[in-house]
Each structure stands twice: as C-alpha cells, then as structure tokens.
Write an enzyme that holds these catalytic residues in place. Structure first.
Site, PDB file in Angstrom:
ATOM      1  CG  HIS A  29      -1.548  -1.617   1.581  1.00 11.99           C
ATOM      2  ND1 HIS A  29      -2.485  -1.841   0.114  1.00 11.99           N
ATOM      3  CD2 HIS A  29      -1.897  -2.508   2.540  1.00 11.99           C
ATOM      4  CE1 HIS A  29      -3.212  -2.758   0.915  1.00 11.99           C
ATOM      5  NE2 HIS A  29      -2.800  -3.417   1.989  1.00 11.99           N
ATOM      6  CB  THR A  42      -5.018   2.628   5.240  1.00 10.47           C
ATOM      7  OG1 THR A  42      -4.500   1.691   6.577  1.00 10.47           O
ATOM      8  CG2 THR A  42      -3.938   3.756   4.312  1.00 10.47           C
ATOM      9  CD  GLU A  96      -4.181   9.295   2.923  1.00 12.03           C
ATOM     10  OE1 GLU A  96      -3.297   9.366   3.822  1.00 12.03           O
ATOM     11  OE2 GLU A  96      -4.982   8.690   1.953  1.00 12.03           O
ATOM     12  CG  HIS A 134      -0.160  10.098   6.897  1.00 11.77           C
ATOM     13  ND1 HIS A 134      -0.509   9.489   6.350  1.00 11.77           N
ATOM     14  CD2 HIS A 134      -0.362  11.161   7.034  1.00 11.77           C
ATOM     15  CE1 HIS A 134      -1.608  10.286   5.739  1.00 11.77           C
ATOM     16  NE2 HIS A 134      -0.811  12.128   6.425  1.00 11.77           N
ATOM     17  CG  HIS A 153      -0.758   8.194   2.153  1.00  8.31           C
ATOM     18  ND1 HIS A 153      -1.665   7.227   2.392  1.00  8.31           N
ATOM     19  CD2 HIS A 153      -0.595   8.656   3.604  1.00  8.31           C
ATOM     20  CE1 HIS A 153      -1.464   7.188   3.153  1.00  8.31           C
ATOM     21  NE2 HIS A 153      -0.879   7.780   3.908  1.00  8.31           N
ATOM     22  CG  HIS A 178       2.947   5.184   5.646  1.00  8.96           C
ATOM     23  ND1 HIS A 178       2.699   5.496   6.912  1.00  8.96           N
ATOM     24  CD2 HIS A 178       1.993   5.765   4.892  1.00  8.96           C
ATOM     25  CE1 HIS A 178       1.650   5.408   7.358  1.00  8.96           C
ATOM     26  NE2 HIS A 178       0.907   6.533   6.515  1.00  8.96           N
TER      27      HIS A 178
HETATM   28  C1  LIG Z   1      -4.425  -4.172  14.558  1.00  7.14           C
HETATM   29  O1  LIG Z   1      -4.498  -2.503  13.621  1.00  7.14           O
HETATM   30  C2  LIG Z   1      -3.782  -2.638  13.134  1.00  7.14           C
HETATM   31  C3  LIG Z   1      -3.544  -0.947  13.424  1.00  7.14           C
HETATM   32  C4  LIG Z   1      -2.980   0.297  12.277  1.00  7.14           C
HETATM   33  C5  LIG Z   1      -2.221  -0.822  10.983  1.00  7.14           C
HETATM   34  N1  LIG Z   1      -1.308  -0.123  10.896  1.00  7.14           N
HETATM   35  C6  LIG Z   1      -1.226  -0.027   9.156  1.00  7.14           C
HETATM   36  C7  LIG Z   1      -2.578   1.345   8.612  1.00  7.14           C
HETATM   37  O2  LIG Z   1      -2.156   1.042   6.915  1.00  7.14           O
HETATM   38  C8  LIG Z   1      -1.865   2.091   9.394  1.00  7.14           C
HETATM   39  C9  LIG Z   1      -1.951   3.396   8.159  1.00  7.14           C
HETATM   40  C10 LIG Z   1      -1.787   4.673   9.022  1.00  7.14           C
HETATM   41  S1  LIG Z   1      -2.245   6.006   8.659  1.00  7.14           S
HETATM   42  N2  LIG Z   1      -2.719   6.422   7.207  1.00  7.14           N
HETATM   43  O3  LIG Z   1      -1.069   6.776   8.345  1.00  7.14           O
HETATM   44  O4  LIG Z   1      -3.956   6.641   8.926  1.00  7.14           O
HETATM   45  S2  LIG Z   1      -1.009   4.628   9.985  1.00  7.14           S
HETATM   46  C11 LIG Z   1      -1.401   2.726  10.051  1.00  7.14           C
HETATM   47  S3  LIG Z   1      -0.836   1.415  11.031  1.00  7.14           S
HETATM   48  O5  LIG Z   1       0.584   1.570  11.081  1.00  7.14           O
HETATM   49  O6  LIG Z   1      -0.553   2.109  12.278  1.00  7.14           O
HETATM   50  C12 LIG Z   1      -2.414  -1.858  10.981  1.00  7.14           C
HETATM   51  C13 LIG Z   1      -2.846  -2.855  12.358  1.00  7.14           C
HETATM   52 ZN   LIG Z   2      -0.458   7.590   6.070  1.00  8.16          ZN
END
Ligand SMILES: COc1ccc(N2C[C@H](O)c3cc(S(N)(=O)=O)sc3S2(=O)=O)cc1
Ligand SMILES: [Zn+2]
Length: 260
Positions: free
Chosen positions: A63, A199, A105, A118, A95, A93
């Site tokens: 992603h 996401t 975003e 982010h 976008h 990361h």
């Molecule tokens: C178990 O629950 C979970 C909670 C969070 C996550 N993540 C993956 C997500 O893609 C995501 C998206 C983020 S954003 N674009 O900064 O809003 S931050 C983030 S993450 O690395 O926290 C995975 C499992």
């Molecule tokens: Zn993000």
C-alpha cells in the site's frame, strides 16, 4: 493478504463494505479550511525527540513504503501540543499521486499537495501494545507533513536511493541510523483534530497533527516513489504504486484547532 487497495473495485469508495467504520463520525483525512480552524490557547508547541538509532527497516507493504522503528522504549517520541503524554514513533510512510497529479490525503481549502508524509506514534503510557493503542480513541498520534514540488530535498535521497530494493510488495531491507528529523519543515505550526487511520482498518484512534508548512521535494524525487509496485514480484500484473491516497471525509461534528 489485504482485500483492499486503491483501484476502481477495491478503492476508498468500496472500503465501507468490509470496514463499516469508513462511514463513521471521525474519519480521516479531511479538507482543512484554515479560516475555520479555531485558535486554542491550551494548545502548546509540539516537541519531537527523534533519536537516530531507532530506525530499523524500510519495506513495501503493498500500500505504501514504510520505515519501521524500534518502539521498545521512549527514545523517539512526539509530545506537547494536544497530547497528554509522549507517544512513541513506530513507523513513517508516504502517500502520493501520479505524474503531475495531487497525491496528499489532507487538502487545504480544497487544494492537495503532491504527497503527504505520515509519522505514526502510539500512546505507550496508557496502552501496553501497539494493537491496543491502535483501537483506542487516544491511542495514536500521526504527524502529517505535506510535500510540495520544487527543488531537490537535501535529505530525501537517503530514502529514494533505496526504493529500488523494495520495489515489490512484501520486500524489505535494512534501514538503520535514519533520523526523520531531517524531513521536518523549519516551522512546526500545526492544525489538529480527532480522526482515524486513512487506510483499513480505518480505526478512529488518531489524534492528527498536520503541519502547516510543507517540505519541498523535486519531481524527480517524487517520481522515484512511482518505481514501487502494489503487486508482488511473482504477480504477472505489474501495478505501479501511485495515487495511494484516500480523499477527504466529512468533518461532521468535529472542531479543527490550530496553533499558529
Ligand atoms: C491492528 O490494528 C492495526 C492498526 C493500524 C495498522 N497500521 C496499518 C495502516 O495501514 C495504517 C494507516 C495509517 S495512516 N495513513 O497514517 O492513517 S497508520 C497505519 S498502521 O501502521 O498503524 C495496522 C493494524
Ligand atoms: Zn498514511
């Protein structure tokens, strides 16, 4: 693997089918309207303590491209501003859009930037694991930094130079000794509001802190992100990683605050 993406069939408009919270009351990103942001005297400055030796690896998760940090102690934290205690840096990361298109975003008065960085932090004072924090209303703090197209960024090459090593989904490589402080703009004035992950799983667990001042990166550096693929090496469908951003969501009953 994840059954969501940024395509026509599995993109942001379809996420609500598997993740009903997509239509929730505190979803992110939002369109930031500067004139409607409320100055809040209780909002102090933010403090970023990023210790250089906590970066571990850089990876393509299908992603985005993610730099992971060692979050076993409080060496790298964000504090102050709207936060009641220090939040530990876990990963950052990006976008971004397609060639010459918008890719951020959050938008500002309806206008997007070329990309958005982010930096994801979690509340290790109140919660014992990242997973617990990620589902709590005050569990995460994400620092959003806009990337504007212009001259070469002096330090971004340390990231773009290694992107070829994580071209395909599921690839990762060592990335030690990187200090994200080099990616900050000179001014830390910010907007803040209560929101969500942008996401899936779209958890409504994020205190968003979006910096007003963008950093400047070149089109060439932005173009390097587009050598990445959404798809794995074994997949025949070559899917260039671009336009991996969710559009702005309804503000609903939320107040956007600012610290000028
Ligand atoms: C178990 O629950 C979970 C909670 C969070 C996550 N993540 C993956 C997500 O893609 C995501 C998206 C983020 S954003 N674009 O900064 O809003 S931050 C983030 S993450 O690395 O926290 C995975 C499992
Ligand atoms: Zn993000």
């Amino acid at each position: 693997g994840d059954h969501w993406g940024y395509g026509k069939e599995d993109g942001p408009s379809a996420w609500h089918r598997h993740y009903p919270v997509a239509k929730g009351s505190r979803q992110s990103p939002i369109d930031i309207i500067p004139d409607e942001a409320r100055r809040d005297s209780s909002l102090g400055p933010i403090f970023l303590k990023y210790d250089r030796c906590t970066s571990l690896s850089i990876a393509n998760n299908g992603h985005s491209v993610v730099v992971e940090f060692d979050d076993s102690d409080d060496r790298s934290v964000i504090q102050g501003g709207p936060l009641d205690n220090p939040y530990r840096l876990k990963q950052f990361h990006f976008h971004w859009g397609g060639k010459g298109c918008e890719g951020s975003e959050h938008t500002v008065a309806g206008v997007g930037y070329a990309s958005e960085l982010h930096l994801v932090h979690w509340n290790a004072v109140k919660y014992t694991t990242y997973e617990d924090a990620a589902t709590a209303p005050d569990g995460l703090a994400v620092l959003g930094i806009f990337l504007e197209q212009g001259d070469d960024h002096r330090w971004l090459h340390t990231i773009t130079d290694v992107l070829y090593m994580v071209k395909f989904k599921g690839s990762a490589t060592n990335f030690k000794g990187f200090n994200p402080k080099c990616l900050l703009p000179s001014n830390l004035h910010y907007w803040t509001y209560l929101g969500s992950l942008t996401t899936p799983p779209l958890h409504e667990s994020v205190i968003w802190i979006v910096l007003k001042e963008p950093i400047v990166v070149s089109e060439k550096q932005l173009g390097m992100f587009r050598i990445l693929q959404f798809s794995g090496e074994e997949e025949d469908q070559r899917m260039r990683m671009e336009n991996n951003f969710r559009p702005p969501q309804p503000l609903k009953e939320r107040i956007l605050k600012k610290r000028c």
